[in-house]
Scaffold this motif. Sequence first.
Motif, PDB file in Angstrom:
ATOM      1  N   SER A 126      59.894  52.716 106.428  1.00 27.74           N
ATOM      2  CA  SER A 126      58.921  51.639 106.255  1.00 27.74           C
ATOM      3  C   SER A 126      58.734  50.840 107.538  1.00 27.74           C
ATOM      4  O   SER A 126      57.709  50.184 107.725  1.00 27.74           O
ATOM      5  N   ASN A 127      59.738  50.928 108.426  1.00 21.95           N
ATOM      6  CA  ASN A 127      59.659  50.249 109.722  1.00 21.95           C
ATOM      7  C   ASN A 127      59.207  51.186 110.837  1.00 21.95           C
ATOM      8  O   ASN A 127      59.315  50.853 112.020  1.00 21.95           O
ATOM      9  N   THR A 140      60.928  47.069  97.505  1.00 21.72           N
ATOM     10  CA  THR A 140      59.711  46.250  97.503  1.00 21.72           C
ATOM     11  C   THR A 140      59.902  44.985  96.668  1.00 21.72           C
ATOM     12  O   THR A 140      59.541  43.883  97.093  1.00 21.72           O
ATOM     13  N   GLN A 142      61.761  42.400  98.299  1.00 24.38           N
ATOM     14  CA  GLN A 142      61.074  41.968  99.521  1.00 24.38           C
ATOM     15  C   GLN A 142      61.872  42.322 100.776  1.00 24.38           C
ATOM     16  O   GLN A 142      61.755  41.658 101.805  1.00 24.38           O
ATOM     17  N   ALA A 151      61.628  45.551 101.921  1.00 29.23           N
ATOM     18  CA  ALA A 151      60.512  46.257 102.543  1.00 29.23           C
ATOM     19  C   ALA A 151      59.273  45.373 102.424  1.00 29.23           C
ATOM     20  O   ALA A 151      58.989  44.847 101.349  1.00 29.23           O
ATOM     21  N   LYS A 152      58.568  45.196 103.499  1.00 29.15           N
ATOM     22  CA  LYS A 152      57.446  44.255 103.533  1.00 29.15           C
ATOM     23  C   LYS A 152      56.144  44.865 103.024  1.00 29.15           C
ATOM     24  O   LYS A 152      55.148  44.164 102.872  1.00 29.15           O
ATOM     25  N   LYS A 153      56.145  46.163 102.767  1.00 27.28           N
ATOM     26  CA  LYS A 153      54.954  46.822 102.260  1.00 27.28           C
ATOM     27  C   LYS A 153      55.396  47.993 101.382  1.00 27.28           C
ATOM     28  O   LYS A 153      56.541  48.439 101.483  1.00 27.28           O
ATOM     29  N   PRO A 154      54.521  48.494 100.522  1.00 28.18           N
ATOM     30  CA  PRO A 154      54.886  49.638  99.676  1.00 28.18           C
ATOM     31  C   PRO A 154      55.351  50.818 100.515  1.00 28.18           C
ATOM     32  O   PRO A 154      54.830  51.064 101.613  1.00 28.18           O
ATOM     33  N   ASP A 194      55.818  54.699 101.314  1.00 28.03           N
ATOM     34  CA  ASP A 194      55.237  56.022 101.078  1.00 28.03           C
ATOM     35  C   ASP A 194      56.377  57.032 101.067  1.00 28.03           C
ATOM     36  O   ASP A 194      57.075  57.207 102.070  1.00 28.03           O
TER      37      ASP A 194
END
Length: 300
Positions: free
Chosen positions: A81-82, A283, A286, A288-291, A293
């Motif tokens: 995610s980063n 998620t 919070q 991970a700052k975005k969903p 994949d």
Amino acid sequence: MIATGCGSSGEPSGPPRVRVATIGVSGAAAMVLGVSKGIFSDAGLDVQVVPAEAPAVIPSVVGGQAEVGFLNAPAVLLARSNGVPVTAISSTSGNPADPADNFIQLQVAADSPIRSPKDLEGRTIAVDTLYQLPDVSIRNALRASGVDVSKVKFTELPFASMPDALTSGKVDATNPAEPFVALGLDAGARNLLSDSVGQTTTMPQSVFLSSEKYVTANRDTIDKFRAALARACEYAQAHPDELRAVLPTYTKVPAALAGKIKLPVYTTAADPAGWQRWADVLTQQQIAKKPIDLDGAYLR
């Protein structure tokens, strides 16, 4: 990477070398046992266990100091995610049916006034690495137990330092993985909450990972590693005494204590729904700052 010893044709010779950055916890024991039993060499691999601390595993894999690393499912998802190009190549452990049998436990001192998870609000918990397992799993377990996690402070501390920190009162609770759960109990701690509370048995726990670049360029080596790991996990499940005997060879647990620790369920099975559940947890918390994949996050 390939161990290069060239013959007259100029082609590389010898089995592929696979350095595995490995933290000293019981989740990695099936792989270590498999190496000692020749399971990986029989698969045509030269697997070398390289000791590492958890925060260094992903950088060492991405930086090429190791071909494979041992860590956990949430760490892989958070890294991706980063924008860090790593992939879980196989799971190696899962949750037991009974949370009390889990090899990761939240501990408090024997004489601590903390008697229930709710008592941890306003307190400090030591985890080995923030935003990875066990940190993510204990936050999830606390929420499942009705705790307002925003009122709990988390601080990083190596597993090996946790028993002394708890005894000295430096922290109010610790969250070790075996063999450090047993070491904590031996030093007078008591288990308060299992990290697997609020999870299913199908959620992947410990995993082996590699860089996307290495997987793409060396898929045959990765497939051999995956197949050998599956055999190693099956062997470990069937021979727990042998597995316990290997623990002192790469962890700090004494041989006498190795016979008492709780062992993971060694399995390479990975349920896609379990991976999705981890993505949802990251998620929801919070972290991970975005969903997230899941495409490419793990090999199927």
